[in-house]
Design an enzyme around this catalytic site. Structure first.
Site, PDB file in Angstrom:
ATOM      1  N   LYS A 213      65.712  -0.754 -36.408  1.00 26.98           N
ATOM      2  CA  LYS A 213      65.678  -1.985 -36.946  1.00 26.98           C
ATOM      3  C   LYS A 213      67.137  -2.285 -37.577  1.00 26.98           C
ATOM      4  CE  LYS A 213      64.806  -3.414 -40.863  1.00 26.98           C
ATOM      5  NZ  LYS A 213      64.180  -3.683 -42.177  1.00 26.98           N
TER       6      LYS A 213
ATOM      7  N   ASP B  21      61.231  -6.160 -37.971  1.00 24.36           N
ATOM      8  CA  ASP B  21      60.768  -6.121 -39.321  1.00 24.36           C
ATOM      9  C   ASP B  21      59.256  -6.379 -39.716  1.00 24.36           C
ATOM     10  OD1 ASP B  21      60.444  -8.478 -39.253  1.00 24.36           O
ATOM     11  OD2 ASP B  21      62.293  -9.078 -40.768  1.00 24.36           O
TER      12      ASP B  21
END
Length: 381
Positions: free
Chosen positions: A249, A267
């Site tokens: 991420k 996320d």
């Protein structure tokens, strides 16, 4: 006297002679009757000859009697043929598994293929093509709603973006933006942060939460940058994920926004929304990334991430989404999970200003200002 008797007897005999002569007549009669008795054999022969006829008639009658049974047997044969028809009934329902046939084979693209159940549960048996069209339409409409969408972390170079993204875990971007100015003022380069006193860094990062673990990560990644990459942030995914505290991420945030290389940022907001929209049923971030990436051109990945994250922060909240004020409600299969009344939904819209995290605005739409134009980005004054 005796002679007379004898004569008489003779006479009697003579007279009886004709009686005895009548015997031949009787014999003749008997002979004539005999043929009648002999006719009995003829009758037997006729009976014998008639017996086969009777047997034939009996067989015919038996055949005639069995004929209905045979017809019934024949009539039952179609019933036996109907049995397969009943067994074929489930075959008509066989198309139901198409939900799993269509879904499993969909998550294939240039990115790692997700498991078969990636798109195992589409709304109302949605086909692969329909899913792609709906997903891309959602992204287009979100782009119109958030034309200014961008990473909401303040940064001036890849190093600052990398550190800020690591610090954003378990806190808001706004809180990070309030903390990083002091950090970068004291430690502007990887070399400076690598040589920093951990206790001093902890004191600066305390407001972000988990400050000890975050201090260890930012100092560790700074040392790795100095020792392995000459103090420069690498622009390859395989290099970034080797740094302490950096996962896929964080790596995609840096690649997409500092180097212009497409990436999907999975996320908590992104995970929540793509599952609500039935783009995938996966829960693992890496599998979600693969499944969603297969629905869009690679060139759209970075902007897609911004659109989804912005929408999740402002309207499609985790606990109580503002369904009644959502601009893409007509495309959402989960519409109704939140407040559907327009007036009540407007009160749930969230927009953060500097120094006022979590402030809820009264205007009809949090993503538009009073004049109907896009509102300033999150973090603006």
């Amino acid at each position: 006297m005796g002679e007379q008797v004898s004569d008489g007897g003779r006479k009697t005999a003579k007279k009886a002679a004709p009686a005895t002569e009548a015997a031949p007549a009787e014999k003749a009669t008997a002979k004539k009757a005999a043929p009648a008795k002999k006719a009995a054999p003829a009758t037997k022969e006729a009976a014998k000859k008639a017996a086969p006829a009777k047997k034939a008639a009996a067989k015919k009658s038996a055949a005639g009697a069995k004929a209905p049974a045979a017809k019934k047997a024949v009539a039952k044969k179609p019933a036996a043929k109907k049995a397969p028809a009943k067994s074929s009934a489930p075959l008509k329902k066989a198309p139901a598994p198409k939900k799993q046939v269509v879904a499993p084979k969909k998550a294939t693209a240039s990115v790692p293929a997700a498991p078969a159940k990636t798109v195992a549960a589409h709304p109302q048996g949605e086909s692969r093509t329909a899913l792609v069209r709906r997903a891309r339409r959602i992204n287009r409409e979100l782009a119109e709603v958030y034309p200014y969408a961008h990473p909401e972390l303040d940064f001036e170079n890849p190093f600052q973006l990398l550190v800020a993204t690591v610090l954003s875990a378990q806190t808001t971007d706004l809180r990070v933006n309030q903390t990083t100015p002091a950090l970068f003022a004291k430690y502007p380069t990887p070399e400076d942060l690598a040589a920093a006193n951990p206790e001093e860094v902890e004191e600066i990062l305390r407001p972000t939460g988990f400050f000890r673990a975050k201090t260890k990560s930012v100092i560790g990644l700074s040392k790795a940058l100095v020792e392995q990459f000459g103090g420069e942030v690498p622009d390859r995914l395989e290099d970034l994920v080797k740094l302490p505290g950096v996962g896929r991420k964080t790596a995609f945030v840096v690649l997409g926004n500092a180097f212009g290389r497409p990436g999907i940022t999975v996320d908590t907001h992104f995970q929540r929304l793509v599952r609500r929209w039935k783009w995938t049923d996966e829960t693992d971030p890496d599998k979600i990334e693969a499944a969603v990436g297969a629905l869009f051109p690679k060139s759209e990945w970075t902007d897609l991430s911004h659109h989804v994250i912005w929408h999740g922060r402002r309207i499609c909240h985790a606990r109580k989404p503002a369904c009644g004020a959502c601009p893409i409600a007509h495309l959402c299969p989960s519409y109704g999970e939140g407040e559907t009344d327009p007036e009540k939904a407007k009160k749930l819209l969230k927009y953060e200003k500097a120094g006022q995290p979590g402030q809820r605005l009264k205007p009809p739409q949090a993503y538009l200002d009073a004049g109907g134009k896009p509102a300033p980005p999150l973090g603006a004054g």
